[in-house]
Design a protein around this motif. Structure first.
Motif, PDB file in Angstrom:
ATOM      1  N   ALA A   1       0.837  -1.195   0.000  1.00  0.00           N
ATOM      2  CA  ALA A   1       0.000   0.000   0.000  1.00  0.00           C
ATOM      3  C   ALA A   1       0.878   1.252   0.000  1.00  0.00           C
ATOM      4  O   ALA A   1       2.030   1.218   0.450  1.00  0.00           O
ATOM      5  N   VAL A   2       0.313   2.346  -0.489  1.00  0.00           N
ATOM      6  CA  VAL A   2       1.042   3.621  -0.467  1.00  0.00           C
ATOM      7  C   VAL A   2       1.460   3.963   0.964  1.00  0.00           C
ATOM      8  O   VAL A   2       2.579   4.430   1.208  1.00  0.00           O
ATOM      9  N   SER A   3       0.575   3.698   1.920  1.00  0.00           N
ATOM     10  CA  SER A   3       0.891   4.016   3.326  1.00  0.00           C
ATOM     11  C   SER A   3       2.069   3.188   3.837  1.00  0.00           C
ATOM     12  O   SER A   3       2.839   3.650   4.687  1.00  0.00           O
ATOM     13  N   ASP A   4       2.237   1.962   3.327  1.00  0.00           N
ATOM     14  CA  ASP A   4       3.384   1.132   3.734  1.00  0.00           C
ATOM     15  C   ASP A   4       4.693   1.822   3.354  1.00  0.00           C
ATOM     16  O   ASP A   4       5.660   1.836   4.129  1.00  0.00           O
ATOM     17  N   VAL A   5       4.731   2.361   2.151  1.00  0.00           N
ATOM     18  CA  VAL A   5       5.948   3.026   1.666  1.00  0.00           C
ATOM     19  C   VAL A   5       6.212   4.303   2.455  1.00  0.00           C
ATOM     20  O   VAL A   5       7.332   4.569   2.892  1.00  0.00           O
ATOM     21  N   GLN A   6       5.144   5.089   2.662  1.00  0.00           N
ATOM     22  CA  GLN A   6       5.335   6.352   3.387  1.00  0.00           C
ATOM     23  C   GLN A   6       5.812   6.098   4.819  1.00  0.00           C
ATOM     24  O   GLN A   6       6.683   6.815   5.324  1.00  0.00           O
ATOM     25  N   GLU A   7       5.257   5.058   5.480  1.00  0.00           N
ATOM     26  CA  GLU A   7       5.656   4.763   6.863  1.00  0.00           C
ATOM     27  C   GLU A   7       7.118   4.368   6.974  1.00  0.00           C
ATOM     28  O   GLU A   7       7.745   4.562   8.010  1.00  0.00           O
ATOM     29  N   ARG A   8       7.669   3.811   5.897  1.00  0.00           N
ATOM     30  CA  ARG A   8       9.069   3.373   5.934  1.00  0.00           C
ATOM     31  C   ARG A   8       9.989   4.361   5.243  1.00  0.00           C
ATOM     32  O   ARG A   8      11.107   4.020   4.845  1.00  0.00           O
ATOM     33  N   THR A   9       9.515   5.592   5.072  1.00  0.00           N
ATOM     34  CA  THR A   9      10.314   6.651   4.478  1.00  0.00           C
ATOM     35  C   THR A   9      10.424   7.788   5.485  1.00  0.00           C
ATOM     36  O   THR A   9       9.413   8.187   6.068  1.00  0.00           O
ATOM     37  N   GLY A  10      11.627   8.310   5.692  1.00  0.00           N
ATOM     38  CA  GLY A  10      11.858   9.303   6.731  1.00  0.00           C
ATOM     39  C   GLY A  10      11.552  10.724   6.331  1.00  0.00           C
ATOM     40  O   GLY A  10      11.979  11.654   7.017  1.00  0.00           O
ATOM     41  N   PHE A  11      10.843  10.930   5.236  1.00  0.00           N
ATOM     42  CA  PHE A  11      10.418  12.269   4.808  1.00  0.00           C
ATOM     43  C   PHE A  11       9.151  12.105   3.980  1.00  0.00           C
ATOM     44  O   PHE A  11       8.803  10.982   3.563  1.00  0.00           O
ATOM     45  N   GLU A  12       8.474  13.212   3.754  1.00  0.00           N
ATOM     46  CA  GLU A  12       7.215  13.169   3.022  1.00  0.00           C
ATOM     47  C   GLU A  12       7.489  13.002   1.529  1.00  0.00           C
ATOM     48  O   GLU A  12       8.226  13.787   0.924  1.00  0.00           O
ATOM     49  N   LEU A  13       6.890  11.977   0.953  1.00  0.00           N
ATOM     50  CA  LEU A  13       7.043  11.738  -0.481  1.00  0.00           C
ATOM     51  C   LEU A  13       6.008  12.535  -1.269  1.00  0.00           C
ATOM     52  O   LEU A  13       4.904  12.774  -0.783  1.00  0.00           O
ATOM     53  N   ALA A  14       6.369  12.919  -2.477  1.00  0.00           N
ATOM     54  CA  ALA A  14       5.362  13.462  -3.391  1.00  0.00           C
ATOM     55  C   ALA A  14       4.529  12.284  -3.887  1.00  0.00           C
ATOM     56  O   ALA A  14       5.081  11.274  -4.342  1.00  0.00           O
ATOM     57  N   VAL A  15       3.223  12.418  -3.771  1.00  0.00           N
ATOM     58  CA  VAL A  15       2.310  11.332  -4.158  1.00  0.00           C
ATOM     59  C   VAL A  15       1.182  11.925  -4.989  1.00  0.00           C
ATOM     60  O   VAL A  15       0.475  12.822  -4.523  1.00  0.00           O
ATOM     61  N   ASP A  16       1.062  11.467  -6.240  1.00  0.00           N
ATOM     62  CA  ASP A  16      -0.092  11.889  -7.038  1.00  0.00           C
ATOM     63  C   ASP A  16      -0.763  10.645  -7.610  1.00  0.00           C
ATOM     64  O   ASP A  16      -1.530   9.984  -6.935  1.00  0.00           O
ATOM     65  N   GLU A  17      -0.452  10.306  -8.846  1.00  0.00           N
ATOM     66  CA  GLU A  17      -1.062   9.119  -9.444  1.00  0.00           C
ATOM     67  C   GLU A  17      -0.100   7.935  -9.304  1.00  0.00           C
ATOM     68  O   GLU A  17       0.847   7.813 -10.070  1.00  0.00           O
ATOM     69  N   VAL A  18      -0.341   7.108  -8.315  1.00  0.00           N
ATOM     70  CA  VAL A  18       0.528   5.962  -8.051  1.00  0.00           C
ATOM     71  C   VAL A  18      -0.048   4.725  -8.734  1.00  0.00           C
ATOM     72  O   VAL A  18      -1.208   4.368  -8.504  1.00  0.00           O
ATOM     73  N   THR A  19       0.745   4.089  -9.562  1.00  0.00           N
ATOM     74  CA  THR A  19       0.304   2.877 -10.242  1.00  0.00           C
ATOM     75  C   THR A  19       0.861   1.654  -9.523  1.00  0.00           C
ATOM     76  O   THR A  19       1.611   1.779  -8.547  1.00  0.00           O
TER      77      THR A  19
END
Length: 246
Positions: free
Chosen positions: A199-217
């Motif tokens: 899930a997108v949230s899985d990636v964000q939780e394991r990243t130490g900064f805010e990612l740019a997220v728009d159209e994720v495939t």
């Protein structure tokens, strides 16, 4: 069943798609599978070496001694010519990487008292400002994806702009969870695709900064041809599952 390692290998192969006659320099098991797969499918002119100085006519299996005919000699000086001429495409590792693609493989901790001494900057500065450079992270975590790296080895988009590095070309980061690029605001890291089951949230939780997220495939799956090549020709010993467990 298609494994996560096979999805990652195909994502790495796509970084060499249509690369032409450039020297491929993959670091790690999954990137090495990716470079071989690209050569056998979308990038037939890709140059592969035996890991030393010989250019190989064939595409040997991973982890086995090559019996491929040698079609050229690539001494260190010629590697540097390829590097500075932009005719090389590398996929390096990263002990740390920040939102702009600044990469650290040298040390963790302060300069005078490092907590961990790594391998030094190696060729990362020259790679990142002279030819296409991509990164492979086999375990996506907040220890790797940090707000600020402890030492800059590979140059990120913000610093490249500051010094006018006109040939700087850091494109993507492939991890065991996702594919990320640098098309976010100001050349910042953007989540391009997540692997199946992530899930997108899985990636964000394991990243130490805010990612740019728009159209994720969703990261594409290997084709039947690619699976056959990975399993029977490139990696019959299944070394890929050691780097990204099934």
């Amino acid at each position: 069943m298609i494994t996560r390692a096979e999805v990652c290998a195909v994502a790495c192969a796509d970084t060499w798609r249509d690369a032409g006659a450039v020297l491929a320099s993959p670091f790690g098991t999954i990137p090495s599978i990716g470079a071989r797969l690209a050569r056998l499918t979308t990038a037939p002119d890709l140059l592969l070496t035996d890991g030393e100085a010989m250019l190989l006519a064939g595409t040997p299996a991973l982890g086995e001694e090559s019996s491929s005919p040698v079609e050229g000699w690539m001494p260190f000086g010629r590697v540097l010519d390829m590097l500075t001429g932009g005719r090389r495409r590398v996929m390096m590792g990263a002990s740390q990487v920040d939102r702009y693609g600044n990469q650290n493989i040298s040390r963790i901790g302060p300069w005078d008292r490092p907590v961990v001494q790594l391998i030094g900057v190696r060729g990362a500065p020259g790679n990142s400002v002279n030819h296409t450079t991509n990164y492979w992270v086999p375990k996506h975590s907040t220890r790797v994806f940090v707000e600020s790296v402890d030492l800059v080895s590979g140059v990120g988009h913000d610093r490249a702009r500051q010094v006018g590095a006109r040939f700087h070309d850091v494109r993507v980061v492939v991890t065991d969870l996702a594919v990320l690029d640098f098309t976010g605001p100001g050349g910042s890291m953007r989540l391009r695709s997540v692997h199946p089951g992530v899930a997108v949230s899985d990636v964000q939780e394991r990243t130490g900064f805010e990612l740019a997220v728009d159209e994720v495939t969703e990261t594409r799956l290997p084709t039947d041809e690619e699976l056959e090549l990975i399993r029977t020709t490139i990696d019959p010993r299944n070394l890929r599952d050691r780097e990204v467990p099934a």
